[in-house]
Motif scaffolding. Structure first.
Motif, mmCIF file in Angstrom:
data_model
loop_
_atom_site.group_PDB
_atom_site.id
_atom_site.type_symbol
_atom_site.label_atom_id
_atom_site.label_comp_id
_atom_site.label_asym_id
_atom_site.label_seq_id
_atom_site.Cartn_x
_atom_site.Cartn_y
_atom_site.Cartn_z
ATOM 1 N N GLU A 71 5.053 -15.337 5.852
ATOM 2 C CA GLU A 71 6.015 -15.000 6.901
ATOM 3 C C GLU A 71 5.813 -13.599 7.486
ATOM 4 O OE1 GLU A 71 8.207 -14.447 2.897
ATOM 5 O OE2 GLU A 71 6.690 -15.789 3.739
ATOM 6 N N HIS A 72 4.926 -12.807 6.874
ATOM 7 C CA HIS A 72 4.673 -11.445 7.355
ATOM 8 C C HIS A 72 3.237 -11.252 7.836
ATOM 9 C CE1 HIS A 72 8.604 -10.472 5.897
ATOM 10 N NE2 HIS A 72 8.279 -10.873 4.676
ATOM 11 N N GLN A 73 2.491 -12.331 7.953
ATOM 12 C CA GLN A 73 1.105 -12.230 8.409
ATOM 13 C C GLN A 73 1.051 -11.978 9.913
ATOM 14 O OE1 GLN A 73 -0.943 -15.710 6.903
ATOM 15 N NE2 GLN A 73 -0.699 -15.038 4.794
ATOM 16 N N GLN A 74 -0.104 -11.523 10.360
ATOM 17 C CA GLN A 74 -0.357 -11.227 11.782
ATOM 18 C C GLN A 74 0.478 -10.062 12.305
ATOM 19 O OE1 GLN A 74 -2.935 -12.825 13.333
ATOM 20 N NE2 GLN A 74 -3.232 -13.765 11.331
ATOM 21 N N LYS A 75 0.792 -9.111 11.428
ATOM 22 C CA LYS A 75 1.567 -7.930 11.821
ATOM 23 C C LYS A 75 0.818 -6.636 11.522
ATOM 24 C CE LYS A 75 5.946 -10.276 10.944
ATOM 25 N NZ LYS A 75 7.156 -10.317 10.118
ATOM 26 N N GLY A 76 -0.441 -6.739 11.110
ATOM 27 C CA GLY A 76 -1.227 -5.547 10.799
ATOM 28 C C GLY A 76 -1.012 -5.011 9.393
ATOM 29 N N ILE A 77 -0.272 -5.719 8.578
ATOM 30 C CA ILE A 77 0.061 -5.245 7.232
ATOM 31 C C ILE A 77 -1.180 -5.172 6.348
ATOM 32 C CG2 ILE A 77 1.324 -5.830 5.119
ATOM 33 C CD1 ILE A 77 3.555 -6.920 6.986
ATOM 34 N N ALA A 78 -2.018 -6.194 6.396
ATOM 35 C CA ALA A 78 -3.208 -6.221 5.537
ATOM 36 C C ALA A 78 -4.135 -5.050 5.835
ATOM 37 C CB ALA A 78 -3.951 -7.549 5.708
ATOM 38 N N LEU A 79 -4.335 -4.747 7.106
ATOM 39 C CA LEU A 79 -5.211 -3.636 7.465
ATOM 40 C C LEU A 79 -4.607 -2.308 7.007
ATOM 41 C CD1 LEU A 79 -7.923 -3.118 8.751
ATOM 42 C CD2 LEU A 79 -6.786 -2.909 10.956
ATOM 43 N N LYS A 80 -3.286 -2.160 7.121
ATOM 44 C CA LYS A 80 -2.638 -0.936 6.631
ATOM 45 C C LYS A 80 -2.817 -0.792 5.118
ATOM 46 C CE LYS A 80 0.812 -0.078 10.143
ATOM 47 N NZ LYS A 80 2.153 0.392 10.394
ATOM 48 N N LEU A 81 -2.692 -1.886 4.386
ATOM 49 C CA LEU A 81 -2.897 -1.841 2.936
ATOM 50 C C LEU A 81 -4.337 -1.441 2.606
ATOM 51 C CD1 LEU A 81 -0.885 -5.012 1.895
ATOM 52 C CD2 LEU A 81 -0.444 -2.683 1.059
ATOM 53 N N MET A 82 -5.298 -2.014 3.326
ATOM 54 C CA MET A 82 -6.710 -1.683 3.066
ATOM 55 C C MET A 82 -6.989 -0.213 3.348
ATOM 56 S SD MET A 82 -8.187 -4.263 1.762
ATOM 57 C CE MET A 82 -9.882 -3.742 1.855
ATOM 58 N N ARG A 83 -6.493 0.290 4.454
ATOM 59 C CA ARG A 83 -6.715 1.708 4.796
ATOM 60 C C ARG A 83 -6.096 2.618 3.728
ATOM 61 N NH1 ARG A 83 -10.509 0.354 7.892
ATOM 62 N NH2 ARG A 83 -10.126 -0.037 10.079
ATOM 63 N N ALA A 84 -4.914 2.271 3.271
ATOM 64 C CA ALA A 84 -4.237 3.091 2.259
ATOM 65 C C ALA A 84 -5.000 3.079 0.942
ATOM 66 C CB ALA A 84 -2.800 2.611 2.066
ATOM 67 N N ILE A 85 -5.514 1.922 0.537
ATOM 68 C CA ILE A 85 -6.233 1.839 -0.740
ATOM 69 C C ILE A 85 -7.551 2.597 -0.647
ATOM 70 C CG2 ILE A 85 -7.618 -0.297 -0.655
ATOM 71 C CD1 ILE A 85 -5.142 0.428 -3.412
#
Length: 181
Positions: free
Chosen positions: A112-126
């Motif tokens: 329900e939270h996909q396609q909002k840029g969340i995954a890319l933000k997590l990758m950049r943070a890690i």
């Protein structure tokens, strides 16, 4: 109107705490829900014992994405970074000359939270933690050939496809790497 993902806060959690275990179990449930023949076989996958938590090794970093109000946040996704030491058998196929590298594990954004840029933000943070806090120069990640969205994410984040490494020598594995600048 704010762009998608603007209200996302990346938070550091404790490996193997309640939030971490919730995401790890979601990953396991997802793998178990895949159609027959699409689920890769491997440790922690293919077992129907979904009540048993998956434990991250010592030295791991766990991040999760929180959305919504700060006093009532909703956990939307997570990622873990696991240390791989050059002395581990699983290190085979990774660059020589590095004592420790990071392996991205347990990357998930709830549907329900996909396609909002969340995954890319997590990758950049890690990646930032790996480079700036831990001093690592290299990150590897393994996904499955059937996980097209994951492949698109890793390529968008600057990861390059590489040959299999460590335990990921099955036909199901699709491996990526990134040198941190």
């Amino acid at each position: 109107m704010s762009p998608p993902g603007d209200n996302v806060r990346i938070q550091r959690g404790e490996p193997n705490d309640e939030i971490c275990n919730m995401f790890l179990l979601k990953m396991k449930d997802y793998a178990l829900s895949m159609p027959e023949g699409k689920t890769p076989k491997g440790p922690a996958i293919g077992s129907d014992d979904s009540a048993r938590p998956i434990e991250l090794p010592q030295g791991s970093v766990f991040l999760y994405a929180a959305i919504g109000p700060e006093d009532a946040p909703i956990a939307a996704g997570s990622v873990a970074l696991v240390p791989l030491h050059s002395t581990f058998p699983h290190f085979k196929g990774l660059p020589n000359g590095l004592e420790t590298v990071g392996e991205v594990k347990c990357m998930i954004v709830l549907e329900e939270h996909q396609q909002k840029g969340i995954a890319l933000k997590l990758m950049r943070a890690i990646e930032e933690i790996a480079k700036d806090e831990l001093g690592w120069k290299y990150i590897a990640v393994e996904t499955w050939w059937s996980m097209k969205a994951a492949q698109v994410l890793y390529e968008k984040a600057g990861y390059r496809r590489k040959g299999p490494w460590g335990a990921y020598v099955s036909a199901d594995s699709c491996c990526y790497e990134k040198w941190l600048q």
